[in-house]
Enzyme design. Structure first.
Site, PDB file in Angstrom:
ATOM      1  CB  CYS A 253      -3.076   0.887  -2.484  1.00 38.05           C
ATOM      2  SG  CYS A 253      -3.076   2.668  -2.764  1.00 38.05           S
ATOM      3  CG  ASN A 254      -9.513   1.274  -2.726  1.00 39.20           C
ATOM      4  OD1 ASN A 254     -10.446   0.674  -3.196  1.00 39.20           O
ATOM      5  ND2 ASN A 254      -9.128   1.102  -1.474  1.00 39.20           N
ATOM      6  CB  THR A 255      -4.787   5.563  -4.759  1.00 39.92           C
ATOM      7  OG1 THR A 255      -5.715   5.985  -3.757  1.00 39.92           O
ATOM      8  CG2 THR A 255      -4.392   6.743  -5.607  1.00 39.92           C
TER       9      THR A 255
ATOM     10  CE1 TYR B 186       2.707   5.480  -3.232  1.00 41.81           C
ATOM     11  CE2 TYR B 186       1.181   3.786  -3.964  1.00 41.81           C
ATOM     12  CZ  TYR B 186       2.445   4.150  -3.542  1.00 41.81           C
ATOM     13  OH  TYR B 186       3.428   3.208  -3.453  1.00 41.81           O
ATOM     14  N   GLY B 187      -2.512   9.693  -3.386  1.00 35.85           N
ATOM     15  CA  GLY B 187      -3.598  10.483  -3.972  1.00 35.85           C
ATOM     16  C   GLY B 187      -3.156  11.846  -4.504  1.00 35.85           C
TER      17      GLY B 187
ATOM     18  CB  CYS C  37      -9.224   4.956   1.223  1.00 32.29           C
ATOM     19  SG  CYS C  37      -7.531   5.244   1.800  1.00 32.29           S
ATOM     20  CB  THR C  38      -6.590  -0.108   2.315  1.00 32.91           C
ATOM     21  OG1 THR C  38      -5.445   0.665   1.897  1.00 32.91           O
ATOM     22  CG2 THR C  38      -7.117  -0.911   1.145  1.00 32.91           C
ATOM     23  CG  HIS C  39      -4.562   4.758   4.888  1.00 33.14           C
ATOM     24  ND1 HIS C  39      -4.131   4.358   3.645  1.00 33.14           N
ATOM     25  CD2 HIS C  39      -3.442   5.108   5.581  1.00 33.14           C
ATOM     26  CE1 HIS C  39      -2.814   4.471   3.575  1.00 33.14           C
ATOM     27  NE2 HIS C  39      -2.363   4.923   4.742  1.00 33.14           N
TER      28      HIS C  39
ATOM     29  CG  ASP D  89      -1.785   1.225   1.361  1.00 33.73           C
ATOM     30  OD1 ASP D  89      -2.322   1.658   0.323  1.00 33.73           O
ATOM     31  OD2 ASP D  89      -1.942   1.758   2.467  1.00 33.73           O
ATOM     32  CB  SER D  90       0.161   4.823  -0.488  1.00 38.13           C
ATOM     33  OG  SER D  90      -0.899   4.923   0.442  1.00 38.13           O
TER      34      SER D  90
ATOM     35  CD  GLU E 149       0.764   6.177   6.124  1.00 35.28           C
ATOM     36  OE1 GLU E 149       1.978   6.111   6.370  1.00 35.28           O
ATOM     37  OE2 GLU E 149       0.081   5.182   5.803  1.00 35.28           O
TER      38      GLU E 149
HETATM   39  N1  DGL Z   1      -4.700   3.194   1.221  1.00 36.33           N
HETATM   40  C1  DGL Z   1      -4.692   3.902  -0.026  1.00 36.33           C
HETATM   41  C2  DGL Z   1      -5.952   3.594  -0.831  1.00 36.33           C
HETATM   42  O1  DGL Z   1      -6.602   2.595  -0.572  1.00 36.33           O
HETATM   43  C3  DGL Z   1      -4.393   5.340   0.193  1.00 36.33           C
HETATM   44  C4  DGL Z   1      -4.069   6.044  -1.057  1.00 36.33           C
HETATM   45  C5  DGL Z   1      -3.187   7.241  -0.938  1.00 36.33           C
HETATM   46  O2  DGL Z   1      -2.094   7.137  -0.387  1.00 36.33           O
HETATM   47  O3  DGL Z   1      -3.604   8.276  -1.450  1.00 36.33           O
HETATM   48  O4  DGL Z   1      -6.317   4.299  -1.741  1.00 36.33           O
END
Ligand code: DGL
Length: 266
Positions: free
Chosen positions: A78-80, A47-48, A188-190, A15-16, A156
């Protein structure tokens, strides 16, 4: 002919940042014998806010590390990164690569008010994949897309339960409830790490949907015939971060639920 990977090879998850640990937990529950590798690209989160080429480059570099570490499958937790880089990853590597996407389909099945809210990063919500999901499932349901800048950063920083985080959540979620949404998608996985705060905010009449268990089951299906069923030896987890190792040690241990060793990765 490609040879079948060893069943005792690890599964790689990335993930990011630390958000993908919510997916790793589901993988551990569904597949208790597997060895797991986890990479948090925390030096580059979120990452967004990054441009597409950068995210794609990071996804490829991390996948390469996992492949060199002998992973038998990769979960893009990570969805992004999925929205931006999944095609590139799948055309570059031949091992099973499992992707994340906001759980719009199950939410549409669950809603009674026919109004759902999707919480995610702006980049995920602006992706063609989400546009496709809205087209496919939005015929009889209003799907409200709500970008949530700042939430990834709060997780984070280890600040899931601060006043500022609660304010952000209120700002993003209150308008969805006011519109009549009865179902919220954590895209979003966060965000599963914010679920207790979200639950407190929305009460118990609202359904919260997140896809980590479905993703773990999908991984299990893809690995059929290559599952680690060895009863001897403890399954292991190895954690890596591109961020500061001491900070990551505290945060990853807290989110994972036990003290773990975190190694640095450049
Ligand atoms: N956990 C990431 C997701 O599911 C976060 C993306 C990011 O860092 O912007 O999208």
């Amino acid at each position: 002919m490609s040879k079948q990977p060893s069943s005792i090879a690890p599964i790689g998850v990335f993930d990011s940042g630390v958000g993908g640990l919510s997916v790793l937990k589901a993988v551990r529950k569904v597949m208790p014998q597997e060895h797991l590798l986890y990479v948090a690209d925390s030096a580059n989160a979120p990452y967004g806010d990054r441009h597409v080429g950068f995210i794609e480059g990071r996804a490829l570099a991390i996948a390469q590390f996992l492949v060199e570490s002998n992973a038998k499958a990769i979960v893009v937790a990570c969805n992004t990164a999925t929205a931006v880089a999944i095609e590139k990853l799948r055309s570059t590597y031949r091992l099973p690569i499992i992707a994340m996407e906001p759980a719009i389909k199950p939410a549409v099945r669950l809603t009674k008010s026919q109004i759902i809210g999707v919480l995610a990063t702006r980049r995920t919500l602006e992706s063609p994949a989400v546009a496709d999901l809205c087209r496919l499932y939005g015929e009889n349901t209003r799907i409200i897309l709500q970008p949530c800048p700042g939430l990834v950063e709060q997780v984070e920083r280890g600040e899931a339960d601060t006043e500022f985080t609660r304010q952000l959540l209120g700002r993003y979620i209150a308008p969805l409830l006011a519109e009549g949404a009865d179902t919220l998608v954590l895209g979003c996985t966060h965000y599963p790490f914010l679920e207790p705060q979200i639950r407190r905010l929305v009460g118990d009449q609202i359904t919260i949907v997140e896809p980590s268990t479905a993703v773990a089951r999908q991984l299990e299906r893809r690995l059929m015939g290559c599952i680690n069923v060895a009863s001897a030896g403890m399954p292991q987890e190895h954690f890596y971060t591109t961020g500061a190792v001491d900070k990551a040690h505290a945060l990853v241990s807290r989110l994972w639920g036990e003290s773990v060793n975190v190694q640095g990765l450049v």
